[in-house]
Design a protein around this motif. Structure first.
Motif, PDB file in Angstrom:
ATOM      1  N   ARG A  99       1.003  -1.269  -0.021  1.00 55.26           N
ATOM      2  CA  ARG A  99      -0.057   0.067   0.155  1.00 55.26           C
ATOM      3  C   ARG A  99       0.768   1.142  -0.085  1.00 55.26           C
ATOM      4  O   ARG A  99       1.932   1.321   0.580  1.00 55.26           O
ATOM      5  N   ILE A 100       0.445   2.162  -0.637  1.00 56.61           N
ATOM      6  CA  ILE A 100       1.121   3.680  -0.781  1.00 56.61           C
ATOM      7  C   ILE A 100       0.594   4.336   0.403  1.00 56.61           C
ATOM      8  O   ILE A 100      -0.753   4.378   0.813  1.00 56.61           O
ATOM      9  N   VAL A 101       1.081   4.919   1.246  1.00 57.09           N
ATOM     10  CA  VAL A 101       0.892   5.931   2.371  1.00 57.09           C
ATOM     11  C   VAL A 101      -0.186   6.653   1.894  1.00 57.09           C
ATOM     12  O   VAL A 101       0.092   7.588   1.002  1.00 57.09           O
ATOM     13  N   PRO A 102      -1.331   6.939   2.759  1.00 49.32           N
ATOM     14  CA  PRO A 102      -2.233   7.964   2.308  1.00 49.32           C
ATOM     15  C   PRO A 102      -1.438   9.259   2.169  1.00 49.32           C
ATOM     16  O   PRO A 102      -0.766   9.625   3.195  1.00 49.32           O
ATOM     17  N   GLY A 103      -2.051  10.193   1.309  1.00 48.91           N
ATOM     18  CA  GLY A 103      -1.549  11.579   1.420  1.00 48.91           C
ATOM     19  C   GLY A 103      -0.201  11.751   0.452  1.00 48.91           C
ATOM     20  O   GLY A 103       0.167  12.875   0.200  1.00 48.91           O
ATOM     21  N   VAL A 104       0.372  10.640   0.034  1.00 45.84           N
ATOM     22  CA  VAL A 104       1.485  10.538  -0.684  1.00 45.84           C
ATOM     23  C   VAL A 104       1.417  11.171  -2.022  1.00 45.84           C
ATOM     24  O   VAL A 104       0.592  10.456  -2.766  1.00 45.84           O
ATOM     25  N   ASP A 105       1.799  12.111  -2.617  1.00 47.58           N
ATOM     26  CA  ASP A 105       1.658  12.436  -3.991  1.00 47.58           C
ATOM     27  C   ASP A 105       2.599  12.440  -5.068  1.00 47.58           C
ATOM     28  O   ASP A 105       2.754  12.045  -6.169  1.00 47.58           O
ATOM     29  N   LEU A 106       4.024  12.128  -4.591  1.00 48.61           N
ATOM     30  CA  LEU A 106       5.164  11.948  -5.251  1.00 48.61           C
ATOM     31  C   LEU A 106       5.883  10.796  -4.566  1.00 48.61           C
ATOM     32  O   LEU A 106       6.540  10.519  -3.274  1.00 48.61           O
ATOM     33  N   VAL A 107       6.413   9.862  -5.546  1.00 50.93           N
ATOM     34  CA  VAL A 107       7.220   8.705  -5.028  1.00 50.93           C
ATOM     35  C   VAL A 107       8.394   8.885  -5.879  1.00 50.93           C
ATOM     36  O   VAL A 107       8.546   8.912  -7.210  1.00 50.93           O
ATOM     37  N   VAL A 108       9.919   8.997  -5.244  1.00 57.13           N
ATOM     38  CA  VAL A 108      11.158   9.245  -5.923  1.00 57.13           C
ATOM     39  C   VAL A 108      12.063   8.276  -5.419  1.00 57.13           C
ATOM     40  O   VAL A 108      12.189   8.119  -4.279  1.00 57.13           O
ATOM     41  N   ALA A 109      12.825   7.527  -6.260  1.00 53.59           N
ATOM     42  CA  ALA A 109      13.987   6.760  -6.024  1.00 53.59           C
ATOM     43  C   ALA A 109      15.276   7.293  -6.774  1.00 53.59           C
ATOM     44  O   ALA A 109      15.282   7.906  -7.696  1.00 53.59           O
ATOM     45  N   SER A 110      16.290   7.803  -5.640  1.00 55.80           N
ATOM     46  CA  SER A 110      17.279   8.659  -6.163  1.00 55.80           C
ATOM     47  C   SER A 110      18.514   7.895  -6.127  1.00 55.80           C
ATOM     48  O   SER A 110      18.816   6.801  -5.383  1.00 55.80           O
ATOM     49  N   GLY A 111      19.457   8.657  -7.022  1.00 55.24           N
ATOM     50  CA  GLY A 111      20.739   8.172  -7.139  1.00 55.24           C
ATOM     51  C   GLY A 111      21.217   6.773  -6.939  1.00 55.24           C
ATOM     52  O   GLY A 111      21.101   5.993  -5.756  1.00 55.24           O
ATOM     53  N   GLY A 112      21.766   6.092  -7.831  1.00 57.41           N
ATOM     54  CA  GLY A 112      22.167   4.998  -7.686  1.00 57.41           C
ATOM     55  C   GLY A 112      22.484   4.079  -8.942  1.00 57.41           C
ATOM     56  O   GLY A 112      22.033   4.454 -10.239  1.00 57.41           O
ATOM     57  N   GLY A 113      23.320   2.947  -8.728  1.00 54.42           N
ATOM     58  CA  GLY A 113      23.663   2.130  -9.931  1.00 54.42           C
ATOM     59  C   GLY A 113      23.009   0.718  -9.604  1.00 54.42           C
ATOM     60  O   GLY A 113      23.690  -0.157 -10.080  1.00 54.42           O
ATOM     61  N   TYR A 114      22.031   0.804  -8.834  1.00 52.78           N
ATOM     62  CA  TYR A 114      21.377  -0.573  -8.528  1.00 52.78           C
ATOM     63  C   TYR A 114      20.661  -1.250  -9.328  1.00 52.78           C
ATOM     64  O   TYR A 114      20.015  -2.098  -9.288  1.00 52.78           O
ATOM     65  N   MET A 115      20.141  -0.467 -10.655  1.00 59.09           N
ATOM     66  CA  MET A 115      19.264  -1.113 -11.745  1.00 59.09           C
ATOM     67  C   MET A 115      20.071  -1.716 -12.548  1.00 59.09           C
ATOM     68  O   MET A 115      20.390  -1.202 -13.672  1.00 59.09           O
ATOM     69  N   THR A 116      20.525  -3.040 -12.139  1.00 59.83           N
ATOM     70  CA  THR A 116      21.442  -3.686 -12.738  1.00 59.83           C
ATOM     71  C   THR A 116      21.266  -5.107 -12.077  1.00 59.83           C
ATOM     72  O   THR A 116      21.094  -5.307 -11.018  1.00 59.83           O
TER      73      THR A 116
END
Length: 167
Positions: free
Chosen positions: A1-18
């Motif tokens: 579940r997404i936390v109620p009231g959250v409008d933006l979800v960001v994943a930042s910085g990394g070389g982990y998409m590998t």
């Protein structure tokens, strides 16, 4: 579940998409996918992408989730945008922003440049740098350094005990 009231979800910085870091990437993709399905704005910032096994589980999740991410900011132009195109991300969602370490390096740079050629080579298993590649790199770097009369200088990027570059 997404936390109620959250409008933006960001994943930042990394070389982990590998593939070698799929255990980091998959939960992040799950969260982004859930947020996108819930109609929230999503973004990936400062990403280095690949390599991937096109038959692997991470590749399938990338194809499922990334086309629904609102903005994806990649560190470089040579590989990232092409990979994103291959998994179905619309070009207008992709932004090449460079590596966020570059402005930091410029901020702390000396007023006059040095004369050394700085080199970092990640020798961890996931980097897939074998002895043949290492020998080619050594020979090439030695030629370039000699041609420019510049000493080679080791530049460790990671000093983490599990993948220290300075060893």
């Amino acid at each position: 579940r997404i936390v109620p009231g959250v409008d933006l979800v960001v994943a930042s910085g990394g070389g982990y998409m590998t593939d070698p870091f799929h255990f980091y990437a998959l939960p992040i993709l799950d969260t982004l996918g859930l947020a996108a399905r819930a109609g929230r704005t999503t973004a990936l910032l400062g990403q280095g992408l690949g390599p991937f096994d096109p038959d692997g589980v991470l590749w399938r999740r990338l194809r499922d989730v990334l086309p629904r991410v609102d903005q994806i900011h990649v560190r470089e132009r040579r590989v990232g945008p092409g990979l994103l195109d291959t998994v179905g991300v619309a070009p207008e969602r992709v932004f090449v922003t460079g590596d966020d370490a570059i402005p930091l390096a410029r901020e702390f740079a000396p007023s006059s440049p040095g004369d050394a050629l700085g080199v970092n080579i990640r020798r961890m298993g996931y980097a897939q740098i074998d002895q043949e590649i290492l020998a080619t790199l050594r020979a090439t770097l030695a030629r370039v350094a000699a041609a420019h009369r510049a000493p080679l200088l080791s530049l460790p990027v990671s000093v983490s005990p599990n993948e220290a570059d300075h060893v």
